[in-house]
Design a protein around this motif. Structure first.
Motif, short mmCIF file in Angstrom:
data_model
loop_
_atom_site.label_atom_id
_atom_site.label_comp_id
_atom_site.label_asym_id
_atom_site.label_seq_id
_atom_site.Cartn_x
_atom_site.Cartn_y
_atom_site.Cartn_z
N LEU A 42 -3.10 11.51 4.13
CA LEU A 42 -2.42 11.19 2.80
C LEU A 42 -2.76 12.31 1.85
O LEU A 42 -3.91 13.14 2.07
CB LEU A 42 -3.08 10.12 2.15
N CYS A 79 -9.80 0.50 3.63
CA CYS A 79 -9.66 0.12 2.43
C CYS A 79 -10.72 -0.56 1.82
O CYS A 79 -11.81 -1.06 2.35
CB CYS A 79 -8.23 -0.86 2.48
N VAL A 108 -6.44 -2.26 -2.43
CA VAL A 108 -5.56 -3.10 -2.07
C VAL A 108 -5.78 -4.43 -2.92
O VAL A 108 -6.80 -4.73 -3.20
CB VAL A 108 -5.76 -3.58 -0.55
N LEU A 129 -8.34 9.03 5.49
CA LEU A 129 -7.42 9.31 4.70
C LEU A 129 -6.98 10.71 4.79
O LEU A 129 -6.27 10.99 3.89
CB LEU A 129 -7.67 8.63 3.22
N TRP A 153 -15.78 -1.84 -1.14
CA TRP A 153 -15.54 -1.67 0.15
C TRP A 153 -16.72 -2.56 1.23
O TRP A 153 -17.94 -2.56 0.75
CB TRP A 153 -15.90 -0.23 0.43
N THR A 178 -1.03 -1.80 -1.07
CA THR A 178 -1.62 -0.70 -1.79
C THR A 178 -0.90 -0.63 -2.87
O THR A 178 0.14 -1.13 -3.11
CB THR A 178 -1.63 0.61 -0.62
N SER A 179 -0.90 0.67 -3.66
CA SER A 179 -0.36 1.03 -4.66
C SER A 179 1.01 1.28 -4.30
O SER A 179 1.95 1.43 -5.33
CB SER A 179 -1.05 2.12 -5.62
N VAL A 221 -1.68 7.50 -2.87
CA VAL A 221 -2.04 5.99 -2.77
C VAL A 221 -3.16 5.87 -3.74
O VAL A 221 -4.16 6.77 -3.44
CB VAL A 221 -2.17 5.60 -1.42
N THR A 234 -6.90 5.14 -4.77
CA THR A 234 -8.11 5.14 -4.01
C THR A 234 -9.19 5.37 -4.95
O THR A 234 -9.02 5.87 -6.06
CB THR A 234 -7.96 6.35 -3.22
N ALA A 248 -2.43 -1.80 3.74
CA ALA A 248 -3.80 -1.11 4.15
C ALA A 248 -4.73 -2.42 4.58
O ALA A 248 -4.76 -3.37 3.86
CB ALA A 248 -4.69 -0.39 3.33
N ALA A 286 -12.31 3.80 -1.09
CA ALA A 286 -11.34 3.55 0.08
C ALA A 286 -10.04 3.45 -0.68
O ALA A 286 -10.04 3.11 -1.62
CB ALA A 286 -11.85 2.37 0.82
N LEU A 287 -9.01 3.15 0.21
CA LEU A 287 -7.96 2.68 -0.32
C LEU A 287 -7.91 1.39 -1.16
O LEU A 287 -8.26 0.42 -0.67
CB LEU A 287 -6.68 2.47 0.72
#
Lengths: 396, 709, 177
Positions: free
Chosen positions: A251, A282, A264, A248, A294, A270-271, A256, A258, A277, A261-262
């Motif tokens: 970024l 993610c 979703v 990441l 994750w 994502t947000s 975003v 997190t 992602a 991880a990101l």
């Protein structure tokens, strides 16, 4: 099925998630431009295959399951050897390292994850320390293996355990370390870990759990490795398999949402607006616990990539999360883990039966209030369908 | 690359070198067996088998046993050369000898026995399958012995006796024209699978089914009525059905008055078998009995299908069977369209319109010219209707030496486990001067022989077979016989040269004999060779229906005999009376205290056929352990759980097996397959537990108990 | 050309549990006796009289959207374009067992070489105008092969007839009153 024309999609990444997103977008009828940005050059590499390549189970070109024709066939505009400098969510644009700027209607982050090397003194600087995740690191490790006689594997993760097996099969002396009290700390019950540790010892691998690495130093051509109660001199190299971190770097902080991880949703959103992602970058829904988790497997990455690809091109599809599951052969055993195996509590009951070498294998079942929530299997894959059905809230 | 792919997938063709050759399976035999096979041949070896699509009998289907043919043909246990015993009998110690030496030894011994005590001291015998029997029996007759002792002594012949006593002849169901079929202990789904698809199609086309079977079977889901009776009470059930048919006046009055004798006595006798009483005896609900009787009598044309032995493997077997087949005549369905259609047997117990010289071939002399057969005195009625010895009496005559000694046995595939109390038979083998067994494998029976001659499979030989529907095939070998094994027929002809040199026809060889047998039909060996898949004889003339209207019945009275003249003369019940099995909870209440469960043995398993196919690993793995099926209630009373090891015991012996719990059996019944090589099921039965009329063992109604091991 | 999906059609009502299909497949594929059969039949006693027993013959379902195909890391598992059969290129199978984990029907098995083996719909036989070994041998006709759209049509037709018949029965009963 909406067919989006004259729109374009940007995909950052070139792994399983990215490729499946492309395939999904095209099969949904998307005819617009697909830009694929990757810091490496195609074709897409599957890091899961690295141990098998090192084992000699497949040739190098077969480590790239989609081949190089893929980009042409799916009409992908490839921007290889390029990274993203800035992602502008409001503007829906990417500033690339080759100074170009591309605008997108939908963007997918599928940059995967990279191996982490812990801040153990000497580890990060040494040229005799290898991870196993990228094409470069795989080839480096292959080279190092050729003349090695004595190796330490740091981290008895799924990758580390597999690597220990491969090295030992080449008659290399292997010491497998993990700071946790057991090998396979994520997903294996202590009883399972005990069995596998014992099996590995039988195969000549030295397994030290509850043991980390204090530091390493290079002495001449070799490494001297300091463990809490021992010193290993004459080590040819250290393989680090202590985990991965999502990529990441491009970024900004807080750009975003997190966690590890990101984050979703079930549509891979994502947000951030128009930003998706998929894959190891993610964390989606663990549909057993109902929480975001994750779960970095090849299969999950592919399903997520496909889901993102559909949603990005108007074919609304929901992936109802995933059930944590993993399988790996270790020597003559086949080990599998499904679900939540290490939950604790007074309403938890475990049931162990069979034996790895007996007909039917060995099973460890974990029940919460008499509902099956997790299993570990050794040579007992015959029942996997039924067990998954019991554990999976979607099916049971 | 493509060629490799085709080869690997066994695609026939010039480019793969794989050729399909036609043959038939000879693992089992019966009205819906002997399936046509496509043998895939490459470099002289069978690499795959499948059912022959164009073969009318099985139309491409093939059961689990036939599909394992390669494991049968190429089994490591195949005997590759003639063997002579060198150790103690039963030790399994043999030495290889040449065919020449084998034949010389056998011929010398048989001829010297003939000179010393008469040819009748030699018994020729045969197991499964029956293709060689006309030739083996002829050999014996020409040699001079009346004794041809086969496993049919415990197979379907008792039904033939029952039919003979009642109608003179019987026929199979004319399903094509039937509206209602009563399947009495017949199972085409596990055995004789060639009939399965056709039956389902007929049912879907409207055929009604009345199923009579102690268990719930695969057929039950298709049946309109299922009569789940206690094993051995078939006779009572049949009389109960007759009771309803007669009391409700649903019988064919015209047929009864014109073509039967003894109806009044029969009517008086069945009056006792009210639905309620019959329910008490059989366990079948009274309203089902009534429903079935009405359906059979008024829902016709109605036919009856039985199978070889379940109805006659009882101490009251013949009479039970007479009672059930009587229902055909009672309702006017005998030899009627859609009823049981009499087609005289033309070859190997199959009725066709193709005229052959079977009987003439087998009997160049009349049996009456020869000394009495084994069992002739003990079972006079058997001997009246069957032209073979009664094999169940074999050990007794070896033992007693009366009325003459038995000194040699030349058997084609004997299985000692077909005899009840088979330990007795095995002891008697010791008294023989010569026991020759022709076999493919060193079976437990072959181990007891003095000389073992290696036979080959149907794939390695030529055999003639006829099928219902007038299909005829003369197969040719699709591969060379393995090792020094020979076709049984070749062995018969080789022996004929030496022990029956005066039989001119026999000594002209196999093909000459076949041409002679085939002659009336216009077929020849040459013509049949041109049709590797067989041919349907289109101009075969099928007999008409209701032949009795012109020819009468082949009974002493010339009519259907509810009251049998022959039985009366023999001092036995002339009516098809019902008697409890000698070992039943009703007839033997004291033994039943210790052995309360009714035991039936011999129900089929789809992957085995008597003692065959256990060596085929593909078959063995489908059902590896000996098992008994029992009701869950009976099991729980005995603290027996699923798959538990149990001891099944009768008063005579016991076996250790695994329990299968199933609701397909009513409480009080246990069901065990008989052919397991590792347990002695037939030790559970006395060697003289026989039907006095037929000499058939009461395999299917015994008493036992089961306890946890 | 419209993509069609071949599939097994299994009528559980008719399967008698004769297990001919199991052995036919072993014979076709030279599966060792102590190896795992590619098609398996299980007998379940759960029903109600008269259908107390259900026999289930199962091999690979050749799923339209096969999970095994998706999770296979080398892409060894693929779908035939004309038939939809799921097949494997064993040259690039690494024996990782991911497919076995993903399948709900227990179709992927493993041979002595550690690589995956499973029912391939006898696709080469089909390409040469023959039926899969199991379908060819089925003694009751319970196991058949057909194109998904044809089979669905047949089933819908059968189901609607059933519905119509039961509707008529009901209607007549009401009439009689």
């Amino acid at each position: 099925m909406k067919v989006t024309q004259k729109k374009n999609i940007a995909i950052i990444g070139n792994g399983g998630a990215a490729v499946h997103a492309v395939m999904a977008a095209r099969s949904a009828g998307f005819t617009g431009q697909i830009d694929l940005i990757s810091d490496s050059e195609g074709p897409a590499f599957n890091p899961m295959l690295a141990p098998y390549f090192l084992k000699g189970a497949l040739t190098w070109d077969h480590c790239f399951p989609f081949g190089s024709n893929f980009y042409r066939t799916c009409d992908v505009t490839c921007r290889f050897n390029t990274t993203v400098d800035t992602l502008n969510i409001a503007e829906k644009s990417l500033q690339l390292s080759d100074k170009k700027k591309i605008h997108y209607d939908q963007c997918l982050i599928a940059t995967g994850a990279s191996a982490v090397v812990p801040p153990v003194p000497g580890l990060r600087d040494s040229k005799k320390v290898f991870t196993l995740r990228t094409t470069e690191s795989t080839l480096q490790l292959q080279k190092a293996m050729q003349s090695a006689r004595n190796v330490i594997v740091l981290g008895a993760s799924l990758v580390g355990t597999k690597l220990a097996e491969i090295l030992s099969k080449r008659k290399i002396k292997v010491t497998l370390l993990d700071i946790a009290t057991q090998i396979l700390p994520m997903g294996a019950h202590p009883k399972t870990a005990e069995k596998i540790e014992s099996y590995f010892r039988q195969k000549g691998i030295e397994v030290l759990s509850g043991c980390g690495l204090d530091g390493i130093e290079e002495v001449g051509n070799r490494l001297v490795c300091h463990l809490p109660h021992r010193i290993f001199d004459n080590v040819d190299f250290v393989a680090v398999c202590t985990g991965v971190k999502p990529n990441l770097q491009f970024l900004e902080e807080g750009q975003v949402a997190t966690r590890q991880a990101l984050l979703v949703d079930n549509y891979q959103r994502t947000s951030a607006n128009s930003l998706y992602a998929a894959g190891d970058v993610c964390q989606g829904l663990n549909r057993q616990t109902g929480e975001s988790q994750w779960m970095g497997t090849w299969g999950n990455a592919c399903y997520q990539g496909r889901t993102a690809g559909y949603n990005m091109t108007g074919k609304t599809t929901s992936l109802p999360g995933a059930l944590p599951q993993y399988v790996s052969p270790f020597f003559d055993w086949v080990y599998a883990q499904v679900g939540d195996i290490n939950r604790q509590g007074c309403d938890i009951r475990t049931d162990e039966s069979g034996s790895p070498d007996a007909d039917g294998g060995w099973q460890l079942l974990v029940f919460k209030q008499e509902k099956l929530i997790g299993v570990n299997l050794i040579n007992a894959m015959r029942n996997i369908g039924v067990l998954k059905k019991e554990i999976d809230p979607l099916l049971s | 690359m493509e060629q490799e792919r085709l080869k690997k997938n066994k695609i026939p063709g010039l480019n793969t070198g794989i050729e399909i050759r036609k043959t038939i399976c000879a693992i089992c035999e019966g009205s819906s067996s002997s399936c046509g096979i496509n043998a895939y041949i490459k470099d002289g070896r069978v690499i795959k088998v499948e059912g022959m699509t164009e073969f009318p009998q099985n139309q491409g289907t093939l059961c689990a046993k036939g599909n394992a043919s390669r494991q049968y043909i190429y089994n490591k246990d195949r005997i590759m050369s003639p063997l002579k015993r060198k150790g103690k009998r039963g030790s399994g110690q043999f030495e290889e000898i040449s065919w020449e030496e084998a034949y010389e030894t056998i011929a010398e011994k048989l001829l010297s026995i003939k000179a010393e005590t008469g040819a009748e001291s030699v018994v020729f015998g045969a197991g499964f399958t029956k293709w060689l029997r006309p030739f083996a029996q002829r050999l014996g007759i020409s040699f001079g012995t009346p004794n041809f002792a086969t496993e049919s002594s415990t197979c379907f012949y008792a039904t033939q006796i029952a039919a003979g006593l009642t109608y003179g002849q019987w026929g199979g169901p004319d399903i094509k024209n039937s509206n209602c079929l009563m399947m009495w202990s017949a199972n085409v789904f596990g055995t004789g699978t060639a009939g399965a698809k056709k039956l389902i199609a007929a049912i879907r086309n409207g055929l009604k089914i009345i199923e009579v079977n102690p268990a719930v079977t695969h057929l039950t889901r298709y049946a309109d009525i299922h009569l789940g009776l206690r094993p051995g009470t078939d006779g009572a059930l049949a009389l109960g059905l007759a009771n309803v048919i007669i009391s409700e006046e649903l019988y064919d009055q015209s047929f009864i008055s014109k073509w039967t004798v003894g109806f009044d006595e029969y009517k008086a006798y069945v009056a006792d078998f009210t639905p309620e009483k019959t329910e008490t005896i059989t366990g079948v609900a009274a309203e089902l009995i009534i429903k079935a009787a009405r359906l059979f009598a008024t829902g016709g044309p109605s036919s009856i299908k039985t199978s070889a032995s379940p109805t006659v493997h009882h101490t009251n077997g013949v009479q039970n069977h007479r009672a059930l087949i009587a229902l055909s005549g009672l309702t006017g369905n005998f030899d009627a369209p859609g009823g049981n259609y009499v087609v005289p047997e033309t070859w190997l117990h199959v009725g066709t319109g193709v005229e052959l010289r079977q009987k003439q071939f087998i009997f160049p002399r009349d049996l009456t010219d020869l000394p009495p057969r084994i069992g002739q005195e003990a079972f006079p009625l058997w001997s009246q209707f069957v032209n073979e010895a009664q094999s169940m009496w074999l050990p007794r005559q070896i033992d007693s030496g009366q009325p003459y000694p038995i000194r040699a046995l030349v058997a084609f595939g004997y299985n000692q486990r077909m005899w009840p109390g088979n330990d007795y038979l095995i002891r008697m083998f010791d008294k023989l001067d010569l026991f020759v067994n022709v076999e493919l494998f060193m079976t437990d029976t072959a181990k007891l022989a003095d000389i073992v001659l290696p036979a080959c499979t149907s794939f390695e030989r030529s055999e003639l077979r006829l099928y219902p529907g007038n299909h005829v095939i003369l197969t040719q070998p699709v591969i060379e016989p393995l090792g020094q094994s020979k076709s049984d027929i070749d062995i018969i002809f080789d022996l004929a040269r030496r022990i029956a040199p005066d039989d001119r026809l026999l000594n002209q060889g196999y093909e000459a004999c076949l041409d002679w047998i085939l002659e009336p039909s216009g077929l020849t060996v040459e013509k049949l060779r041109q049709h590797p898949s067989g041919m349907t004889v289109k101009d075969a003339v099928m007999p008409g229906f209701r032949k009795y209207e012109t020819d009468g019945f082949a009974t002493p009275s010339g009519k259907m005999e509810f009251s049998s003249t022959a039985l009366k003369e023999a001092g036995l019940d002339p009516l098809p009376t019902y008697r409890e099995p000698v070992l039943s909870p009703i007839s033997a209440p004291e033994p039943a205290e210790n052995y309360p469960l009714v035991l039936t043995t011999g129900t089929r398993l789809p992957m085995y056929m008597h003692s065959r196919t256990f060596r085929n690993e593909w078959n063995r793995r489908l059902h590896p352990d000996p098992t008994v099926m029992m009701n869950p209630e009976d099991a729980s009373k005995r603290d027996i759980g699923i798959g538990d090891e149990v001891i099944l015991a009768t008063h005579r012996s016991q076996v250790k097996i695994r329990a299968i719990l199933t609701d397909t059996l009513k409480p009080g019944i246990a069901n065990i397959y008989h052919g397991w090589p590792e347990i002695e099921v037939n030790h559970l039965i006395d060697y003289d537990y026989l039907d006095p009329i037929s000499g058939f063992p009461g395999f299917k109604s015994l008493l036992c108990d089961i306890r946890k091991a | 050309m419209k993509k069609r999906q071949l599939m097994f059609s299994f009528n559980i009502q008719d399967c008698s549990g004769c297990m001919a299909c199991v052995v036919a497949c072993q014979d076709q594929n030279d599966i060792k006796a102590d190896g795992t059969a590619l098609r398996q039949v299980s007998r379940q006693e759960k029903g109600v009289y008269p259908t107390l027993i259900a026999n289930l013959s199962l091999s690979c379902m050749h799923c339209g959207d096969a999970p095994c195909l998706l999770v296979c890391p080398t892409g060894a598992i693929f779908k035939h374009a004309e038939s939809g059969a799921i097949d494997i290129n064993r040259d690039i199978c690494i024996g990782c067992h991911s497919c076995e984990l993903a399948c709900y029907f227990g179709a992927p098995k493993f041979a002595d070489d550690g690589k995956m083996i499973k029912c391939d719909l006898c696709i080469v036989r089909i390409e040469n105008g023959l039926k899969p070994a199991c379908v060819h041998t089925c003694t009751t006709g319970a196991l058949q092969l057909g194109y998904a759209d044809d089979l669905v049509e047949k089933k819908v037709d059968g189901a609607s007839r059933k519905f119509l018949n039961s509707f008529l029965d009901q209607h007549l009963t009401v009439q009689d009153r």
